[in-house]
Design a protein around this motif. Structure first.
Motif, PDB file in Angstrom:
ATOM      1  N   GLN A   1      -6.493  -3.830  -7.870  1.00 30.63           N
ATOM      2  CA  GLN A   1      -6.881  -2.985  -9.001  1.00 30.63           C
ATOM      3  C   GLN A   1      -5.660  -2.494  -9.775  1.00 30.63           C
ATOM      4  O   GLN A   1      -5.631  -2.521 -11.010  1.00 30.63           O
ATOM      5  CB  GLN A   1      -7.692  -1.788  -8.502  1.00 30.63           C
ATOM      6  N   ILE A   2      -4.645  -2.042  -9.033  1.00 30.23           N
ATOM      7  CA  ILE A   2      -3.448  -1.510  -9.676  1.00 30.23           C
ATOM      8  C   ILE A   2      -2.703  -2.613 -10.413  1.00 30.23           C
ATOM      9  O   ILE A   2      -2.209  -2.425 -11.536  1.00 30.23           O
ATOM     10  CB  ILE A   2      -2.529  -0.841  -8.629  1.00 30.23           C
TER      11      ILE A   2
ATOM     12  N   TYR B   1       4.222   0.584  -5.000  1.00 30.30           N
ATOM     13  CA  TYR B   1       3.570   0.708  -6.299  1.00 30.30           C
ATOM     14  C   TYR B   1       4.582   1.100  -7.384  1.00 30.30           C
ATOM     15  O   TYR B   1       4.448   0.692  -8.543  1.00 30.30           O
ATOM     16  CB  TYR B   1       2.435   1.722  -6.234  1.00 30.30           C
TER      17      TYR B   1
ATOM     18  N   ARG C   1      -9.083  -2.500   2.292  1.00 27.07           N
ATOM     19  CA  ARG C   1      -9.000  -1.413   1.301  1.00 27.07           C
ATOM     20  C   ARG C   1      -7.670  -1.460   0.555  1.00 27.07           C
ATOM     21  O   ARG C   1      -7.630  -1.271  -0.667  1.00 27.07           O
ATOM     22  CB  ARG C   1      -9.173  -0.052   1.990  1.00 27.07           C
TER      23      ARG C   1
ATOM     24  N   ASP D   1      -7.654  -4.399  -1.877  1.00 28.05           N
ATOM     25  CA  ASP D   1      -8.488  -4.100  -3.049  1.00 28.05           C
ATOM     26  C   ASP D   1      -7.774  -3.135  -3.994  1.00 28.05           C
ATOM     27  O   ASP D   1      -7.801  -3.307  -5.221  1.00 28.05           O
ATOM     28  CB  ASP D   1      -9.830  -3.507  -2.606  1.00 28.05           C
ATOM     29  N   ARG D   2      -7.158  -2.124  -3.409  1.00 25.77           N
ATOM     30  CA  ARG D   2      -6.424  -1.148  -4.216  1.00 25.77           C
ATOM     31  C   ARG D   2      -5.253  -1.813  -4.938  1.00 25.77           C
ATOM     32  O   ARG D   2      -5.015  -1.568  -6.132  1.00 25.77           O
ATOM     33  CB  ARG D   2      -5.923  -0.014  -3.314  1.00 25.77           C
TER      34      ARG D   2
ATOM     35  N   GLY E   1       0.795  -1.227   0.000  1.00 26.88           N
ATOM     36  CA  GLY E   1       0.000   0.000   0.000  1.00 26.88           C
ATOM     37  C   GLY E   1       0.819   1.264   0.000  1.00 26.88           C
ATOM     38  O   GLY E   1       0.264   2.361  -0.107  1.00 26.88           O
TER      39      GLY E   1
END
Length: 271
Positions: free
Chosen positions: A79-80, A12, A72, A75-76, A7
């Protein structure tokens, strides 16, 4: 290839780098998100509190809150990852496990896997000290570990590989440096420990292993293994990557962590 997501912005950025490498090498991409069990256990105590990193305000720290937050983030991350690797769809791209992060990652990582992660996690500021998870995985991962930095883009420069007196480890490091050099089209700098002599025969063997012409290779003997000296030399070489084996004696010296912290560039740690 395993991509460790937590996260944080750095994780990322590491994901994007890993996906790019996978596209160039044809490697399979597998994301991993671990719900840290110790964090959940800590939240179970009635006296637990958390302090906002920006506000400095103390607030209750409970299990339900952490569960929702972790959901959360997962899930993020899913998606990424699905957006970054669209041809794979949204199927088994992300593995969500609950436990200790290092243990769960090591249970998935094999000797042929490249593990890609950010050098700091969500609890650290970019450019801060090397995260504890990264430090543990550097030491214990059976395969290669790519520590990604917080820079938006890696400047074109040189691939710098640090060699030691451990022949097998050096061979693995040189092989990895050659792969990076071929992908990026960048020349290579070989750093040798103080008082190391490189014979013409050994240099020719390194040229052969690297697949780089003599003009594309620079050899430097370090004046000392002081972290500040090594960092200065790496900067002089305008390094875009640093390749070093975990068997290298550099990692057995007290200055290893400060050195990695001082160098804000991707570091590939080989077995």
């Amino acid at each position: 290839m395993l991509l460790l997501l937590d996260g944080s912005p750095t994780s990322y950025a590491a994901l994007a780098a890993g996906v790019e490498i996978a596209g160039q090498t044809g490697a399979e991409v597998f994301g991993v998100f671990v719900e840290e069990i110790n964090l959940l256990r800590s939240a179970g105590f009635s006296f637990s509190r958390e302090v906002g990193s920006v506000s400095g305000i103390s607030r209750p720290f409970d299990t339900a809150l952490i569960e929702r937050r972790m959901q959360r983030v997962a899930d993020r991350a899913r998606q990424i990852l699905a957006k970054a690797v669209p041809e794979k769809g949204s199927g088994l791209l992300l593995s969500v496990a609950r436990g200790r992060v290092v243990d769960e990652v090591l249970a998935l990582a094999g000797p042929d896997d490249l593990l890609v992660l950010g050098r700091v996690g969500w609890s650290s500021e970019p450019g801060a000290r090397l995260g504890s998870t990264a430090r543990s995985l550097i030491r214990r991962s059976p395969g290669r570990v790519l520590l990604w930095c917080d820079r938006q883009a890696v400047a074109k420069g040189r691939v710098v590989v640090f060699l030691n007196d451990h022949d097998d480890a050096n061979k693995r490091a040189v092989t990895t440096a050659a792969e990076i050099s071929r992908r990026s089209g960048q020349p290579v700098t070989i750093l040798l420990r103080p008082r190391t002599e490189l014979s013409q025969e050994r240099l020719e063997k390194l040229e052969q292993d690297l697949g780089v012409s003599e003009a594309g290779i620079r050899v430097r003997v370090l004046p000392s293994t002081n972290p500040a000296v090594i960092a200065h030399t790496v900067r002089q070489e305008q390094a875009s990557y640093l390749v070093v084996s975990r068997e290298c004696s550099l990692f057995k010296e007290p200055g290893a962590n400060p050195l990695l912290v001082a160098l804000n560039l991707p570091v590939m740690v080989t077995p």
